[in-house]
Design a protein around this motif. Sequence first.
Motif, PDB file in Angstrom:
ATOM      1  N   THR A  84     -74.342  82.368 -29.391  1.00 49.23           N
ATOM      2  CA  THR A  84     -72.987  81.876 -29.200  1.00 49.23           C
ATOM      3  C   THR A  84     -72.974  81.399 -27.754  1.00 49.23           C
ATOM      4  O   THR A  84     -74.035  81.279 -27.146  1.00 49.23           O
ATOM      5  CB  THR A  84     -71.943  82.981 -29.439  1.00 49.23           C
ATOM      6  N   ASP A  85     -71.820  81.189 -27.190  1.00 48.21           N
ATOM      7  CA  ASP A  85     -71.813  80.720 -25.806  1.00 48.21           C
ATOM      8  C   ASP A  85     -71.954  81.853 -24.797  1.00 48.21           C
ATOM      9  O   ASP A  85     -71.973  81.611 -23.597  1.00 48.21           O
ATOM     10  CB  ASP A  85     -70.554  79.891 -25.544  1.00 48.21           C
ATOM     11  N   SER A  86     -72.078  83.111 -25.293  1.00 46.74           N
ATOM     12  CA  SER A  86     -72.239  84.216 -24.350  1.00 46.74           C
ATOM     13  C   SER A  86     -73.185  85.299 -24.835  1.00 46.74           C
ATOM     14  O   SER A  86     -73.336  86.322 -24.192  1.00 46.74           O
ATOM     15  CB  SER A  86     -70.872  84.848 -24.055  1.00 46.74           C
ATOM     16  N   SER A  87     -73.848  85.087 -25.976  1.00 45.75           N
ATOM     17  CA  SER A  87     -74.756  86.128 -26.460  1.00 45.75           C
ATOM     18  C   SER A  87     -75.911  85.529 -27.249  1.00 45.75           C
ATOM     19  O   SER A  87     -75.881  84.376 -27.661  1.00 45.75           O
ATOM     20  CB  SER A  87     -74.003  87.128 -27.347  1.00 45.75           C
ATOM     21  N   ILE A 150     -80.661  77.308 -20.805  1.00 50.53           N
ATOM     22  CA  ILE A 150     -79.544  76.576 -20.208  1.00 50.53           C
ATOM     23  C   ILE A 150     -79.165  77.312 -18.920  1.00 50.53           C
ATOM     24  O   ILE A 150     -79.033  78.536 -18.926  1.00 50.53           O
ATOM     25  CB  ILE A 150     -78.348  76.505 -21.191  1.00 50.53           C
ATOM     26  N   PRO A 151     -79.015  76.608 -17.805  1.00 52.43           N
ATOM     27  CA  PRO A 151     -78.726  77.276 -16.529  1.00 52.43           C
ATOM     28  C   PRO A 151     -77.556  78.255 -16.635  1.00 52.43           C
ATOM     29  O   PRO A 151     -76.499  77.930 -17.153  1.00 52.43           O
ATOM     30  CB  PRO A 151     -78.391  76.106 -15.588  1.00 52.43           C
ATOM     31  N   GLY A 152     -77.818  79.476 -16.170  1.00 47.40           N
ATOM     32  CA  GLY A 152     -76.814  80.538 -16.164  1.00 47.40           C
ATOM     33  C   GLY A 152     -76.894  81.460 -17.366  1.00 47.40           C
ATOM     34  O   GLY A 152     -76.473  82.607 -17.297  1.00 47.40           O
ATOM     35  N   ASN A 153     -77.438  80.997 -18.499  1.00 47.40           N
ATOM     36  CA  ASN A 153     -77.462  81.824 -19.709  1.00 47.40           C
ATOM     37  C   ASN A 153     -78.444  82.977 -19.618  1.00 47.40           C
ATOM     38  O   ASN A 153     -78.166  84.066 -20.107  1.00 47.40           O
ATOM     39  CB  ASN A 153     -77.753  80.976 -20.938  1.00 47.40           C
ATOM     40  N   ARG A 154     -79.589  82.770 -19.008  1.00 48.87           N
ATOM     41  CA  ARG A 154     -80.558  83.874 -18.873  1.00 48.87           C
ATOM     42  C   ARG A 154     -79.965  84.970 -17.997  1.00 48.87           C
ATOM     43  O   ARG A 154     -80.099  86.156 -18.289  1.00 48.87           O
ATOM     44  CB  ARG A 154     -81.862  83.353 -18.284  1.00 48.87           C
ATOM     45  N   GLN A 155     -79.279  84.572 -16.929  1.00 48.71           N
ATOM     46  CA  GLN A 155     -78.645  85.547 -16.050  1.00 48.71           C
ATOM     47  C   GLN A 155     -77.497  86.262 -16.765  1.00 48.71           C
ATOM     48  O   GLN A 155     -77.156  87.386 -16.430  1.00 48.71           O
ATOM     49  CB  GLN A 155     -78.118  84.867 -14.773  1.00 48.71           C
ATOM     50  N   ALA A 156     -76.896  85.610 -17.757  1.00 47.20           N
ATOM     51  CA  ALA A 156     -75.813  86.210 -18.537  1.00 47.20           C
ATOM     52  C   ALA A 156     -76.374  87.074 -19.678  1.00 47.20           C
ATOM     53  O   ALA A 156     -75.665  87.440 -20.595  1.00 47.20           O
ATOM     54  CB  ALA A 156     -74.899  85.130 -19.099  1.00 47.20           C
ATOM     55  N   ARG A 157     -77.658  87.365 -19.608  1.00 46.51           N
ATOM     56  CA  ARG A 157     -78.351  88.230 -20.553  1.00 46.51           C
ATOM     57  C   ARG A 157     -78.522  87.635 -21.948  1.00 46.51           C
ATOM     58  O   ARG A 157     -78.524  88.360 -22.938  1.00 46.51           O
ATOM     59  CB  ARG A 157     -77.681  89.593 -20.635  1.00 46.51           C
ATOM     60  N   MET A 158     -78.653  86.329 -22.010  1.00 39.54           N
ATOM     61  CA  MET A 158     -78.996  85.700 -23.285  1.00 39.54           C
ATOM     62  C   MET A 158     -80.517  85.729 -23.405  1.00 39.54           C
ATOM     63  O   MET A 158     -81.198  84.709 -23.295  1.00 39.54           O
ATOM     64  CB  MET A 158     -78.423  84.280 -23.365  1.00 39.54           C
ATOM     65  N   THR A 159     -81.032  86.947 -23.565  1.00 37.30           N
ATOM     66  CA  THR A 159     -82.476  87.188 -23.593  1.00 37.30           C
ATOM     67  C   THR A 159     -82.811  88.135 -24.740  1.00 37.30           C
ATOM     68  O   THR A 159     -81.936  88.765 -25.319  1.00 37.30           O
ATOM     69  CB  THR A 159     -82.951  87.830 -22.269  1.00 37.30           C
ATOM     70  N   GLY A 160     -84.081  88.227 -25.016  1.00 36.47           N
ATOM     71  CA  GLY A 160     -84.562  89.183 -26.007  1.00 36.47           C
ATOM     72  C   GLY A 160     -86.059  89.335 -25.866  1.00 36.47           C
ATOM     73  O   GLY A 160     -86.672  88.749 -24.972  1.00 36.47           O
ATOM     74  N   ARG A 161     -86.648  90.120 -26.761  1.00 30.77           N
ATOM     75  CA  ARG A 161     -88.093  90.292 -26.714  1.00 30.77           C
ATOM     76  C   ARG A 161     -88.646  90.504 -28.113  1.00 30.77           C
ATOM     77  O   ARG A 161     -87.971  91.011 -28.999  1.00 30.77           O
ATOM     78  CB  ARG A 161     -88.482  91.421 -25.782  1.00 30.77           C
ATOM     79  N   ILE A 162     -89.862  90.040 -28.257  1.00 27.07           N
ATOM     80  CA  ILE A 162     -90.617  90.263 -29.488  1.00 27.07           C
ATOM     81  C   ILE A 162     -91.667  91.314 -29.142  1.00 27.07           C
ATOM     82  O   ILE A 162     -92.478  91.120 -28.254  1.00 27.07           O
ATOM     83  CB  ILE A 162     -91.277  88.965 -29.989  1.00 27.07           C
ATOM     84  N   ILE A 163     -91.633  92.431 -29.845  1.00 32.53           N
ATOM     85  CA  ILE A 163     -92.592  93.506 -29.615  1.00 32.53           C
ATOM     86  C   ILE A 163     -93.665  93.408 -30.687  1.00 32.53           C
ATOM     87  O   ILE A 163     -93.367  93.513 -31.893  1.00 32.53           O
ATOM     88  CB  ILE A 163     -91.915  94.893 -29.646  1.00 32.53           C
ATOM     89  N   VAL A 164     -94.895  93.184 -30.255  1.00 36.45           N
ATOM     90  CA  VAL A 164     -96.022  93.032 -31.178  1.00 36.45           C
ATOM     91  C   VAL A 164     -96.831  94.328 -31.129  1.00 36.45           C
ATOM     92  O   VAL A 164     -97.373  94.688 -30.088  1.00 36.45           O
ATOM     93  CB  VAL A 164     -96.900  91.818 -30.800  1.00 36.45           C
ATOM     94  N   THR A 165     -96.875  95.025 -32.278  1.00 37.00           N
ATOM     95  CA  THR A 165     -97.583  96.304 -32.358  1.00 37.00           C
ATOM     96  C   THR A 165     -98.943  96.100 -33.028  1.00 37.00           C
ATOM     97  O   THR A 165     -99.099  95.187 -33.842  1.00 37.00           O
ATOM     98  CB  THR A 165     -96.753  97.334 -33.165  1.00 37.00           C
ATOM     99  N   PRO A 166     -99.909  96.974 -32.687  1.00 35.48           N
ATOM    100  CA  PRO A 166    -101.245  96.835 -33.305  1.00 35.48           C
ATOM    101  C   PRO A 166    -101.233  97.108 -34.797  1.00 35.48           C
ATOM    102  O   PRO A 166    -100.367  97.665 -35.345  1.00 35.48           O
ATOM    103  CB  PRO A 166    -102.100  97.879 -32.584  1.00 35.48           C
TER     104      PRO A 166
END
Length: 166
Positions: A84-87, A150-166
Amino acid sequence: MKKQAIVGIVLIVGGVAGLLFVGSWGARHGIPWGWHQGSMMRGFGRHDMFGPGRGPGRGPGRRWGEAQVLPPVAGARTIDVVTTDSSCQPAEVSIKTGEAINIRLVNQGVTPHVLVLPQQRIWLFAPPGQSVTSGVKTDQPGEYTFFCAIPGNRQARMTGRIIVTP
């Protein structure tokens, strides 16, 4: 007349300063150097400013500098990353080493979003109300981050991670 000239100069200076800021932003925020090749804004990468299917760099497997969108993997699990515009949800995805998945960026906001997986060199652009899908396969266990470029979105915590397990 003098006021209009001053306002015009201020707008031009502000625009140039804005382009310089955006150009240096990518280098400071982990976007690999080669992604800016041919882009107006160094470090930001290319995007399809003409809409889906038009302009340079469109189509499965087509590359933007070093960034790419891979064709979806037939029969693989599809994970929707909804912005969305914030998540950006989900914030975490788990897969097994060697498992192929499809990442689908679903933009439910009113502004464009760019999902970047820097370690995989994947770069997905979705205009408002649209989605785009890329295949992903990881052969090494570990954590792989993704974020909206998009500038500012990463700082606004529009992030995630992919965890790859063995």
